[in-house]
Enzyme design. Structure first.
Site, PDB file in Angstrom:
ATOM      1  N   ARG A 173       0.847  -1.180   0.000  1.00  0.00           N
ATOM      2  CA  ARG A 173       0.000   0.000   0.000  1.00  0.00           C
ATOM      3  C   ARG A 173       0.889   1.238   0.000  1.00  0.00           C
ATOM      4  NH1 ARG A 173      -5.022  -0.976   4.060  1.00  0.00           N
ATOM      5  NH2 ARG A 173      -5.842   0.688   2.765  1.00  0.00           N
ATOM      6  N   ARG A 177       0.126  10.418  -2.563  1.00  0.00           N
ATOM      7  CA  ARG A 177      -1.080  11.241  -2.563  1.00  0.00           C
ATOM      8  C   ARG A 177      -0.960  12.308  -3.649  1.00  0.00           C
ATOM      9  NH1 ARG A 177      -0.776  12.012   3.949  1.00  0.00           N
ATOM     10  NH2 ARG A 177      -1.449   9.896   4.523  1.00  0.00           N
ATOM     11  N   ARG A 249      15.723  -6.189  14.133  1.00  0.00           N
ATOM     12  CA  ARG A 249      16.556  -5.007  14.038  1.00  0.00           C
ATOM     13  C   ARG A 249      16.454  -4.261  15.364  1.00  0.00           C
ATOM     14  NH1 ARG A 249      20.234  -4.791  10.239  1.00  0.00           N
ATOM     15  NH2 ARG A 249      20.085  -2.521   9.957  1.00  0.00           N
ATOM     16  N   ARG A 279      17.235   8.726  10.562  1.00  0.00           N
ATOM     17  CA  ARG A 279      16.410   9.912  10.781  1.00  0.00           C
ATOM     18  C   ARG A 279      16.884  10.626  12.043  1.00  0.00           C
ATOM     19  NH1 ARG A 279      10.524   7.386  12.765  1.00  0.00           N
ATOM     20  NH2 ARG A 279      11.334   6.143  14.499  1.00  0.00           N
ATOM     21  N   GLU A 300      19.188   8.491  14.870  1.00  0.00           N
ATOM     22  CA  GLU A 300      18.770   7.090  14.962  1.00  0.00           C
ATOM     23  C   GLU A 300      19.540   6.221  13.963  1.00  0.00           C
ATOM     24  OE1 GLU A 300      14.563   4.929  14.033  1.00  0.00           O
ATOM     25  OE2 GLU A 300      14.510   6.604  15.476  1.00  0.00           O
ATOM     26  N   TYR A 348       5.198  -6.868  13.831  1.00  0.00           N
ATOM     27  CA  TYR A 348       5.280  -5.440  14.098  1.00  0.00           C
ATOM     28  C   TYR A 348       3.870  -4.928  14.367  1.00  0.00           C
ATOM     29  CZ  TYR A 348       6.007  -0.496  13.879  1.00  0.00           C
ATOM     30  OH  TYR A 348       6.035   0.827  14.221  1.00  0.00           O
ATOM     31  N   ASP A 350       1.538  -1.573  15.765  1.00  0.00           N
ATOM     32  CA  ASP A 350       1.380  -0.216  16.272  1.00  0.00           C
ATOM     33  C   ASP A 350       0.702  -0.279  17.635  1.00  0.00           C
ATOM     34  OD1 ASP A 350       2.532   1.288  14.197  1.00  0.00           O
ATOM     35  OD2 ASP A 350       0.718   1.128  12.984  1.00  0.00           O
TER      36      ASP A 350
END
Length: 384
Positions: A173, A177, A249, A279, A300, A348, A350
Site C-alpha cells: 500500500r 497522494r 533489528r 532519521r 537514529e 510489528y 502499532d
C-alpha cells in the site's frame, strides 16, 4: 472464581490485560525485566532540558478504532497531533509521504492532481507486471528516481538489506497522494498524551488488584504458581532459544542537546545511503503545547539485533517465518499461557493494534472462565 494471573511485560499489551482482568476481580502480578514500565513506549523528562523524551524513539498514537481511542482517553488527555515527516535527499528537503508537494518540488513542476497522477504513471516501470520484491513494487509505482530518493537508501539502512531482498508486501500500500496532504497517517484519530506514555500506562496499572515487579525476569518454572500467564516477551526466549534466535533489528541513538530549535520538525528522514543515520527526531516538537528554550535530538541508527540488545523490529524473512512456525507449534503445546504483543507474536504492531488485541485477549480469558474452554496460545495467528 478469582484467579492468580501473571503478566510478563509492562508495555501496553501487558498493562491493558492486567487492568481488564483486575477489573473483573482477578489478582494480577505484572513482571518486567527493566527498571521502568512502558516497554519501548517509555517516556521521561530530560533532566537537562525538561523535555518529555520518547526514550526508545518516536511514538505517535493513531487509530481509526473508536473503541480503542475512547479506551485510552480514560487514562490521560491525548492532545491532537499531526505527524508531518520530512525527508532530506541530496541536500534538499521534501515532504512525506510522497504527495503533490513532493512530486512538484522533486521534479521542479507545478502539476495539478490529475497531471501528477498521469506523470507518476508514465515514469513507473511497467515492465514489472507482478512485483515480488520491495524494489520491484516501488519501481513499478513511482519509478526509479523517487524510489532511490525516498526508499532505496533509507530501506537499506533501516533493514540492513537491499530492497530486492525484501517482500513486496512491505510496500503493497504505497502511500502516494495527489494532493498537498502531508499528514503521515490517514487514521481518524491522532494524538500524544499530555503527560507521556509512561504516565498512561501507570494509570492503566493503577488498580489495587495489580502488583508490579520491576527488574524481575519471569522464569518459566514460575508459571506453575499461577492459573494463567500472559507473556509479551520474546517467544523464542520463552523456549530458551531451543530452535534458534528470531531475527530483529535494533536501534542505537546518539543524543544531542542544543539551544533553540535544531531542525524545526519532529522527524526528518535521511534518504542518502552515505548518511549513517536513518532519521533525526527532535523531541520537543512531539509536545508543541510546551515551551522549551533548549532542545534534544536523537540521531537514529538501525542495525542487526544482538544477544543483549533491545529488539525493535521483527525482520520476518523466510528463514524467520520457518523458525517462528516451530515456536508457534511449541507454544500451542503449552498449557496455561497465552503469547501476546509484538515480541510474543513476532509481529510489528502499532500501539493501537497492541491495545485492541490485548482487550480481545482479556475478553477471551473472561469468556473462557464462564464457558470452561481452554485459553488459546494466541489470540491472533502470528504466521499470518
Amino acid at each position: 472464581m478469582k484467579k492468580n494471573i501473571s503478566i510478563v511485560g509492562a508495555g501496553f499489551s501487558g498493562a491493558v490485560i492486567a487492568r481488564e482482568l483486575a477489573n473483573a476481580g482477578h489478582k494480577v502480578v505484572v513482571y518486567d525485566s527493566r527498571d521502568h514500565i512502558g516497554g519501548n513506549c517509555h517516556t521521561e523528562r530530560d533532566l537537562a532540558t525538561d523535555i518529555m523524551m520518547h526514550v526508545y524513539g518516536p511514538h505517535i498514537f493513531h487509530t481509526s478504532n473508536d473503541y480503542v481511542w475512547n479506551y485510552v482517553q480514560q487514562f490521560d488527555e491525548f492532545i491532537p497531533y499531526i505527524n508531518r515527516v520530512k525527508s532530506i535527499y541530496n541536500g534538499r528537503v521534501y515532504s512525506l509521504p510522497i504527495n503533490l508537494m513532493t512530486i512538484n518540488a522533486f521534479y521542479g513542476k507545478t502539476l495539478s492532481p490529475k497531471e501528477a497522477q498521469e506523470y507518476i504513471q508514465s515514469i513507473g516501470d511497467r515492465t514489472v507486471e507482478n512485483p515480488q520484491t520491495f524494489e520491484e513494487q516501488a519501481l513499478r509505482f513511482v519509478g526509479k528516481e523517487l524510489y532511490e530518493a525516498f526508499f532505496k537508501g533509507y530501506t537499506k539502512k533501516q533493514w540492513g538489506l537491499h530492497p530486492s531482498e525484501l517482500s513486496a508486501n512491505i510496500l503493497k500500500r504505497l502511500p502516494v497522494r495527489f494532493n498537498y496532504d502531508d499528514n503521515y497517517y490517514s487514521s481518524k484519530y491522532q494524538g500524544i498524551p499530555r503527560n507521556g506514555y509512561t504516565q498512561v500506562i501507570q494509570n492503566i496499572l493503577d488498580h489495587r488488584g495489580i502488583e508490579i515487579k520491576l527488574n524481575s525476569t519471569f522464569l518459566r518454572d514460575q508459571a506453575e504458581g499461577f492459573d494463567h500467564v500472559f507473556y509479551s516477551g520474546p517467544i523464542d526466549a520463552w523456549f530458551n532459544y531451543s530452535e534458534g534466535r528470531l531475527g530483529y533489528r535494533t536501534l542505537d541513538f546518539i543524543i544531542e542537546r542544543h539551544e533553540g530549535d535544531y531542525q524545526g520538525n519532529a522527524v526528518i528522514n535521511y534518504g542518502n545511503e552515505e548518511v549513517p543515520w536513518t532519521r533525526i527526531s527532535e523531541h520537543k516538537h512531539f509536545a508543541p503545547w510546551e515551551n522549551h528554550e533548549k532542545t534534544i535530538i536523537y540521531k537514529e541508527y538501525s542495525r542487526q539485533c544482538l544477544v543483549n540488545d533491545i529488539p525493535y523490529y521483527p525482520i520476518r524473512l523466510i528463514g524467520d517465518k520457518t523458525l517462528l512456525s516451530r515456536y508457534v507449534q511449541k507454544a500451542k503445546n503449552e498449557k496455561k499461557i497465552t503469547f501476546v504483543g509484538r515480541l510474543g507474536t513476532y509481529r510489528y504492531l502499532d500501539m493501537h493494534v497492541s491495545i485492541a488485541e490485548a482487550l480481545n485477549a482479556a475478553d477471551c480469558f473472561l469468556n473462557s472462565q464462564e464457558t470452561g474452554e481452554e485459553m488459546p496460545a494466541f489470540i491472533v495467528d502470528p504466521l499470518n
